[in-house]
Write an enzyme that holds these catalytic residues in place. Structure first.
Site, PDB file in Angstrom:
ATOM      1  N   MET A   1     -80.053 128.428  27.086  1.00  0.00           N
ATOM      2  CA  MET A   1     -80.600 129.594  26.531  1.00  0.00           C
ATOM      3  C   MET A   1     -81.720 129.936  27.498  1.00  0.00           C
ATOM      4  SD  MET A   1     -80.704 128.281  22.744  1.00  0.00           S
ATOM      5  CE  MET A   1     -80.965 126.570  23.145  1.00  0.00           C
TER       6      MET A   1
ATOM      7  N   LYS B   1     -76.110 134.016  15.318  1.00  0.00           N
ATOM      8  CA  LYS B   1     -76.018 134.678  16.593  1.00  0.00           C
ATOM      9  C   LYS B   1     -76.236 133.960  17.896  1.00  0.00           C
ATOM     10  CE  LYS B   1     -77.236 139.497  14.614  1.00  0.00           C
ATOM     11  NZ  LYS B   1     -78.354 140.453  14.629  1.00  0.00           N
TER      12      LYS B   1
ATOM     13  N   ASP C   1     -70.826 130.125  14.198  1.00  0.00           N
ATOM     14  CA  ASP C   1     -71.887 131.041  14.846  1.00  0.00           C
ATOM     15  C   ASP C   1     -71.028 132.159  15.561  1.00  0.00           C
ATOM     16  OD1 ASP C   1     -73.359 129.152  14.038  1.00  0.00           O
ATOM     17  OD2 ASP C   1     -73.633 128.164  16.210  1.00  0.00           O
TER      18      ASP C   1
END
Ligand code: SAH
Length: 436
Positions: free
Chosen positions: A362, A249, A227
């Site tokens: 995130m 990504k 990644d």
């Protein structure tokens, strides 16, 4: 090259050791491990050299050490006097003993401390059971020669056996299973080897937070599928010849959709490759490994997961924040701030309860939704919260705030680097290192 390296077979041979103190004891130990018969004395007399193949002087009187060196060299017996290069005809290296494997490091006497540092680094790279693996290969030496008389064929087989399943078992200390696997591999040695996929955690970004197992597998990989979150510093440690494929990504956008990654892993393994699927942090924490494991299982491909230091742990460490605490947090929750259909779909009622720490991955883009959800479910807006960027790396920084203020403070503070949000009373107990 100042000195010619060689390994002496001392089994059953006599070595003279002059000196009886602590230094002599330290010198005696590896000699004994090599099977030497040690003739030890406090003072020197030339007759002591009769029948001796090697002489070592340690903590004896100066005159005796000089006499030893002279007499030994006159007779052509290699001699070493500790810390006295002028009296030596050979020097002793820093040793890594993983019998039957021995590594010797020397700086030619220039900087013994440096030799010891190098030895420590190499030690960390070598699996502890590497000696078991060498002994296993030794037991099969004759059988391998018989089945594979051709040298190139033997090399190809050993390349695979010493890095494949028999090796993994031997390195895990499962000697009997390793024997069986080795024998099976030898019996099948003319067929194409089956591939394998390792789902490996690369940790938060610093190379020295990789596990030794991750490092070993990266060093043996044919292909690295990684990644964007995996740093260049980490990728640099992979085998030079390994093919590198970037598939994902950081954040929401993926350069290759998940089904494409699953299919890629299956295809590479079917080609007989050793695949390392390298993911930031831990592969089983918000890493889509569930999908990949399922695809590999359905395709009947061998796979194994290697854990890594997940962002929550790395960030907590960088900011000095205890994730659990006797009085402030009895539960830790790893939550995702990733939205589905534009909505941050978390169980805010459960998350707003006291005595817990929440780690939101995130979560930067959805901080206002997180605040509204938690406060709406009854959380005190004064509840401590923090954002930690680049946790676990030299570039770590943290922003202390409260759940009420954090969304506004984050604007203008966040740099776009990977960042984690921590919420809960224990967050206030953080003692950020002065550097961050
Ligand atoms: N498998 C990873 C998480 C992947 S999801 C792990 O176990 O850490 C990606 C999110 O992880 C990022 O958006 C960020 O919230 C977090 N993250 C990953 N590395 C980080 C780091 N070094 N510092 C802070 N957060 C990080």
């Amino acid at each position: 090259m100042r000195h010619f390296p060689a390994f002496l077979d001392l089994r059953g041979r006599t070595v003279l050791l002059l000196g009886t103190g602590e230094v002599a004891a330290r010198k005696a130990e590896p000699l004994r491990r090599a099977g030497a018969i040690i003739r030890q004395a406090e003072t020197f007399a030339p007759a002591m050299l009769d029948g001796v193949v090697l002489a070592v002087g340690a903590d004896a009187a100066e005159a005796d050490l000089q006499a030893l060196s002279e007499a030994a060299q006159a007779r052509g017996i290699p001699v070493n006097v500790v810390d006295r290069p002028a009296l030596c005809s050979f020097i002793t290296p820093a040793i890594i003993d993983r019998a039957p494997i021995t590594l010797a490091v020397s700086t030619g006497g220039a900087a013994p401390v440096l030799a010891r540092m190098i030895r420590q680094r190499i030690e960390a790279l070598l699996p502890p059971a590497i000696g078991t693996l060498a002994a296993l290969a030794e037991r099969f030496q004759a059988a391998i020669r018989t089945r594979l008389p051709d040298l190139a064929a033997r090399r190809r087989f050993l390349d695979q056996a010493l890095t494949g399943a028999p090796a993994d078992l031997a390195l895990a200390g499962r000697v009997e299973e390793a024997e069986a696997a080795f024998a099976a591999a030898l019996a099948a040695s003319d067929t194409t080897p089956p591939g394998i996929v390792y789902l490996v955690g690369a940790g938060p970004g610093s190379a020295d937070l990789l596990t030794l197992r991750a490092l070993r597998l990266m060093g043996e990989a044919d292909v690295i599928v990684h990644d964007r979150l995996v740093t260049a510093e980490v990728l640099d440690l992979a085998r030079r010849d390994a093919e590198r494929i970037l598939v994902g990504k950081a954040g929401a956008a993926h350069s290759l959709p998940q089904p494409g990654i699953n299919a890629l892993l299956v295809r590479l393994a079917r080609e007989g490759k050793r695949v390392v699927r390298l993911k930031g942090g831990d592969p089983l924490v918000f890493g889509r490994s569930g999908d990949e494991i399922l695809a590999l299982r359905e395709a009947g491909i061998a796979h194994e997961v290697v854990p890594g230091v997940t962002a929550a742990l790395a960030c907590a460490a960088s900011a000095g924040i205890p994730l659990t605490h006797r009085d402030a947090a009895r539960t830790v929750t790893f939550a995702t701030g990733h939205v589905r259909d534009g909505v941050l779909d978390l169980d805010f009622v459960a998350l707003a309860r006291p005595l817990q720490t929440i780690a939101v991955y995130m979560g930067l883009a959805t901080l206002p939704q997180l605040r509204d959800g938690l406060v709406g479910a009854g959380m005190d807006p004064a509840t401590p919260a923090a954002i930690i960027e680049n946790g676990g790396t030299g570039g770590a920084r943290s922003l202390p705030a409260t759940i009420g203020t954090i969304a506004a403070l984050a604007e203008g503070w966040a740099s776009g680097a990977p960042a984690l949000v921590l919420v809960g009373d224990a967050v206030a107990l953080g003692a950020p290192p002065s550097a961050s």
